[in-house]
Design a protein around this motif. Structure first.
Motif, PDB file in Angstrom:
ATOM      1  N   GLU A  88      -4.682  -0.580  15.010  1.00  0.00           N
ATOM      2  CA  GLU A  88      -3.545  -0.825  14.114  1.00  0.00           C
ATOM      3  C   GLU A  88      -3.993  -1.246  12.709  1.00  0.00           C
ATOM      4  O   GLU A  88      -3.185  -1.269  11.779  1.00  0.00           O
ATOM      5  CB  GLU A  88      -2.634  -1.905  14.692  1.00  0.00           C
ATOM      6  CG  GLU A  88      -1.840  -1.482  15.931  1.00  0.00           C
ATOM      7  CD  GLU A  88      -2.715  -1.299  17.161  1.00  0.00           C
ATOM      8  OE1 GLU A  88      -2.405  -0.406  17.981  1.00  0.00           O
ATOM      9  OE2 GLU A  88      -3.723  -2.036  17.292  1.00  0.00           O
ATOM     10  N   ASP A  89      -5.257  -1.585  12.561  1.00  0.00           N
ATOM     11  CA  ASP A  89      -5.784  -1.947  11.245  1.00  0.00           C
ATOM     12  C   ASP A  89      -6.257  -0.724  10.461  1.00  0.00           C
ATOM     13  O   ASP A  89      -6.693  -0.861   9.313  1.00  0.00           O
ATOM     14  CB  ASP A  89      -6.943  -2.933  11.391  1.00  0.00           C
ATOM     15  CG  ASP A  89      -6.511  -4.257  12.001  1.00  0.00           C
ATOM     16  OD1 ASP A  89      -7.226  -4.757  12.891  1.00  0.00           O
ATOM     17  OD2 ASP A  89      -5.456  -4.784  11.598  1.00  0.00           O
ATOM     18  N   THR A  90      -6.185   0.451  11.063  1.00  0.00           N
ATOM     19  CA  THR A  90      -6.567   1.673  10.362  1.00  0.00           C
ATOM     20  C   THR A  90      -5.653   1.891   9.159  1.00  0.00           C
ATOM     21  O   THR A  90      -4.434   1.915   9.287  1.00  0.00           O
ATOM     22  CB  THR A  90      -6.481   2.877  11.301  1.00  0.00           C
ATOM     23  OG1 THR A  90      -7.471   2.730  12.336  1.00  0.00           O
ATOM     24  CG2 THR A  90      -6.724   4.176  10.557  1.00  0.00           C
ATOM     25  N   ALA A  91      -6.276   2.001   7.993  1.00  0.00           N
ATOM     26  CA  ALA A  91      -5.508   2.138   6.755  1.00  0.00           C
ATOM     27  C   ALA A  91      -6.482   2.344   5.597  1.00  0.00           C
ATOM     28  O   ALA A  91      -7.701   2.198   5.759  1.00  0.00           O
ATOM     29  CB  ALA A  91      -4.672   0.879   6.497  1.00  0.00           C
ATOM     30  N   VAL A  92      -5.916   2.675   4.455  1.00  0.00           N
ATOM     31  CA  VAL A  92      -6.684   2.624   3.212  1.00  0.00           C
ATOM     32  C   VAL A  92      -6.500   1.223   2.635  1.00  0.00           C
ATOM     33  O   VAL A  92      -5.366   0.751   2.498  1.00  0.00           O
ATOM     34  CB  VAL A  92      -6.220   3.686   2.209  1.00  0.00           C
ATOM     35  CG1 VAL A  92      -7.018   3.568   0.910  1.00  0.00           C
ATOM     36  CG2 VAL A  92      -6.359   5.084   2.798  1.00  0.00           C
ATOM     37  N   TYR A  93      -7.589   0.571   2.332  1.00  0.00           N
ATOM     38  CA  TYR A  93      -7.558  -0.797   1.811  1.00  0.00           C
ATOM     39  C   TYR A  93      -7.804  -0.757   0.306  1.00  0.00           C
ATOM     40  O   TYR A  93      -8.751  -0.122  -0.164  1.00  0.00           O
ATOM     41  CB  TYR A  93      -8.599  -1.652   2.517  1.00  0.00           C
ATOM     42  CG  TYR A  93      -8.172  -2.026   3.917  1.00  0.00           C
ATOM     43  CD1 TYR A  93      -8.146  -1.076   4.932  1.00  0.00           C
ATOM     44  CD2 TYR A  93      -7.765  -3.327   4.227  1.00  0.00           C
ATOM     45  CE1 TYR A  93      -7.725  -1.405   6.220  1.00  0.00           C
ATOM     46  CE2 TYR A  93      -7.355  -3.672   5.505  1.00  0.00           C
ATOM     47  CZ  TYR A  93      -7.324  -2.701   6.497  1.00  0.00           C
ATOM     48  OH  TYR A  93      -6.904  -3.036   7.761  1.00  0.00           O
ATOM     49  N   TYR A  94      -6.931  -1.456  -0.403  1.00  0.00           N
ATOM     50  CA  TYR A  94      -6.964  -1.457  -1.859  1.00  0.00           C
ATOM     51  C   TYR A  94      -7.225  -2.857  -2.406  1.00  0.00           C
ATOM     52  O   TYR A  94      -6.752  -3.851  -1.857  1.00  0.00           O
ATOM     53  CB  TYR A  94      -5.634  -0.974  -2.434  1.00  0.00           C
ATOM     54  CG  TYR A  94      -5.275   0.442  -2.086  1.00  0.00           C
ATOM     55  CD1 TYR A  94      -4.528   0.739  -0.948  1.00  0.00           C
ATOM     56  CD2 TYR A  94      -5.667   1.498  -2.915  1.00  0.00           C
ATOM     57  CE1 TYR A  94      -4.190   2.025  -0.630  1.00  0.00           C
ATOM     58  CE2 TYR A  94      -5.317   2.805  -2.607  1.00  0.00           C
ATOM     59  CZ  TYR A  94      -4.588   3.058  -1.463  1.00  0.00           C
ATOM     60  OH  TYR A  94      -4.247   4.351  -1.158  1.00  0.00           O
ATOM     61  N   CYS A  95      -7.885  -2.869  -3.540  1.00  0.00           N
ATOM     62  CA  CYS A  95      -8.134  -4.095  -4.278  1.00  0.00           C
ATOM     63  C   CYS A  95      -7.272  -4.049  -5.546  1.00  0.00           C
ATOM     64  O   CYS A  95      -7.190  -3.009  -6.202  1.00  0.00           O
ATOM     65  CB  CYS A  95      -9.623  -4.141  -4.622  1.00  0.00           C
ATOM     66  SG  CYS A  95     -10.137  -5.422  -5.747  1.00  0.00           S
ATOM     67  N   SER A  96      -6.638  -5.159  -5.866  1.00  0.00           N
ATOM     68  CA  SER A  96      -5.788  -5.206  -7.048  1.00  0.00           C
ATOM     69  C   SER A  96      -6.047  -6.477  -7.838  1.00  0.00           C
ATOM     70  O   SER A  96      -6.108  -7.567  -7.265  1.00  0.00           O
ATOM     71  CB  SER A  96      -4.310  -5.142  -6.639  1.00  0.00           C
ATOM     72  OG  SER A  96      -3.488  -5.263  -7.774  1.00  0.00           O
ATOM     73  N   VAL A  97      -6.186  -6.315  -9.149  1.00  0.00           N
ATOM     74  CA  VAL A  97      -6.357  -7.449 -10.056  1.00  0.00           C
ATOM     75  C   VAL A  97      -5.397  -7.251 -11.221  1.00  0.00           C
ATOM     76  O   VAL A  97      -5.496  -6.244 -11.925  1.00  0.00           O
ATOM     77  CB  VAL A  97      -7.801  -7.548 -10.586  1.00  0.00           C
ATOM     78  CG1 VAL A  97      -7.952  -8.768 -11.485  1.00  0.00           C
ATOM     79  CG2 VAL A  97      -8.798  -7.603  -9.452  1.00  0.00           C
ATOM     80  N   GLY A  98      -4.464  -8.192 -11.400  1.00  0.00           N
ATOM     81  CA  GLY A  98      -3.457  -8.007 -12.433  1.00  0.00           C
ATOM     82  C   GLY A  98      -2.639  -6.765 -12.119  1.00  0.00           C
ATOM     83  O   GLY A  98      -2.108  -6.630 -11.013  1.00  0.00           O
ATOM     84  N   HIS A  99      -2.560  -5.852 -13.078  1.00  0.00           N
ATOM     85  CA  HIS A  99      -1.822  -4.604 -12.861  1.00  0.00           C
ATOM     86  C   HIS A  99      -2.750  -3.454 -12.472  1.00  0.00           C
ATOM     87  O   HIS A  99      -2.307  -2.313 -12.350  1.00  0.00           O
ATOM     88  CB  HIS A  99      -1.052  -4.232 -14.131  1.00  0.00           C
ATOM     89  CG  HIS A  99      -0.066  -5.260 -14.553  1.00  0.00           C
ATOM     90  ND1 HIS A  99       1.080  -5.555 -13.840  1.00  0.00           N
ATOM     91  CD2 HIS A  99      -0.058  -6.106 -15.614  1.00  0.00           C
ATOM     92  CE1 HIS A  99       1.748  -6.515 -14.434  1.00  0.00           C
ATOM     93  NE2 HIS A  99       1.080  -6.876 -15.516  1.00  0.00           N
ATOM     94  N   ASP A 100      -4.016  -3.727 -12.309  1.00  0.00           N
ATOM     95  CA  ASP A 100      -4.996  -2.696 -12.007  1.00  0.00           C
ATOM     96  C   ASP A 100      -5.221  -2.564 -10.505  1.00  0.00           C
ATOM     97  O   ASP A 100      -5.305  -3.562  -9.783  1.00  0.00           O
ATOM     98  CB  ASP A 100      -6.329  -3.005 -12.695  1.00  0.00           C
ATOM     99  CG  ASP A 100      -6.235  -2.917 -14.205  1.00  0.00           C
ATOM    100  OD1 ASP A 100      -7.091  -3.514 -14.889  1.00  0.00           O
ATOM    101  OD2 ASP A 100      -5.296  -2.258 -14.708  1.00  0.00           O
ATOM    102  N   TRP A 101      -5.363  -1.309 -10.084  1.00  0.00           N
ATOM    103  CA  TRP A 101      -5.623  -1.002  -8.684  1.00  0.00           C
ATOM    104  C   TRP A 101      -6.863  -0.142  -8.565  1.00  0.00           C
ATOM    105  O   TRP A 101      -7.115   0.716  -9.412  1.00  0.00           O
ATOM    106  CB  TRP A 101      -4.438  -0.239  -8.078  1.00  0.00           C
ATOM    107  CG  TRP A 101      -3.212  -1.053  -7.907  1.00  0.00           C
ATOM    108  CD1 TRP A 101      -2.263  -1.314  -8.848  1.00  0.00           C
ATOM    109  CD2 TRP A 101      -2.799  -1.729  -6.725  1.00  0.00           C
ATOM    110  NE1 TRP A 101      -1.286  -2.109  -8.323  1.00  0.00           N
ATOM    111  CE2 TRP A 101      -1.582  -2.376  -7.023  1.00  0.00           C
ATOM    112  CE3 TRP A 101      -3.330  -1.846  -5.436  1.00  0.00           C
ATOM    113  CZ2 TRP A 101      -0.890  -3.136  -6.075  1.00  0.00           C
ATOM    114  CZ3 TRP A 101      -2.637  -2.590  -4.499  1.00  0.00           C
ATOM    115  CH2 TRP A 101      -1.438  -3.235  -4.813  1.00  0.00           C
ATOM    116  N   GLY A 102      -7.616  -0.379  -7.481  1.00  0.00           N
ATOM    117  CA  GLY A 102      -8.689   0.522  -7.164  1.00  0.00           C
ATOM    118  C   GLY A 102      -8.159   1.757  -6.453  1.00  0.00           C
ATOM    119  O   GLY A 102      -6.966   1.859  -6.179  1.00  0.00           O
TER     120      GLY A 102
END
Length: 111
Positions: A88-102
């Motif tokens: 269930e943890d399968t996913a794309v994981y994203y990092c976000s700082v302020g309004h910026d996304w990886g």
């Protein structure tokens, strides 16, 4: 400014562990802190954990106890240590700082 860049995703068996990394902008991190999010197929993006510039961490209820978020200011890195993973943890994981996304890093957990 440095755009967030995630790494560390991959394929792991259920019960396994992964450590995700994110390079962040030092100035943005100091101002906003950062967050890890994830998006599974067919689902909305959801929050996993956040880290303030002062070092305070918070976690979503469904990940609490299985993840740890921490940073290394000297390297401008923020990490997400994930343990006891389930399919269930399968996913794309994203990092976000302020309004910026990886662009995200894929985590796939096999049963």
């Amino acid at each position: 400014q440095v755009q967030p860049v995630e790494s560390g995703g991959g394929l792991v068996q259920a019960g396994g562990s992964l450590r995700l990394s994110c390079v962040v902008s030092e100035s943005l991190f100091r101002r906003y802190g950062m967050g890890w999010y994830r998006q599974a197929p067919g689902k909305e993006r959801e929050l996993v954990a956040t880290l303030t510039s002062g070092g305070t961490a918070s976690y979503s209820d469904y990940m609490k106890g299985r993840v740890t978020i921490f940073g290394d200011n000297a390297k401008r890195m923020v990490y997400l240590q994930m343990n006891n993973l389930s399919p269930e943890d399968t996913a794309v994981y994203y990092c976000s700082v302020g309004h910026d996304w990886g662009r995200g890093t894929q985590v796939t957990v096999s049963s």
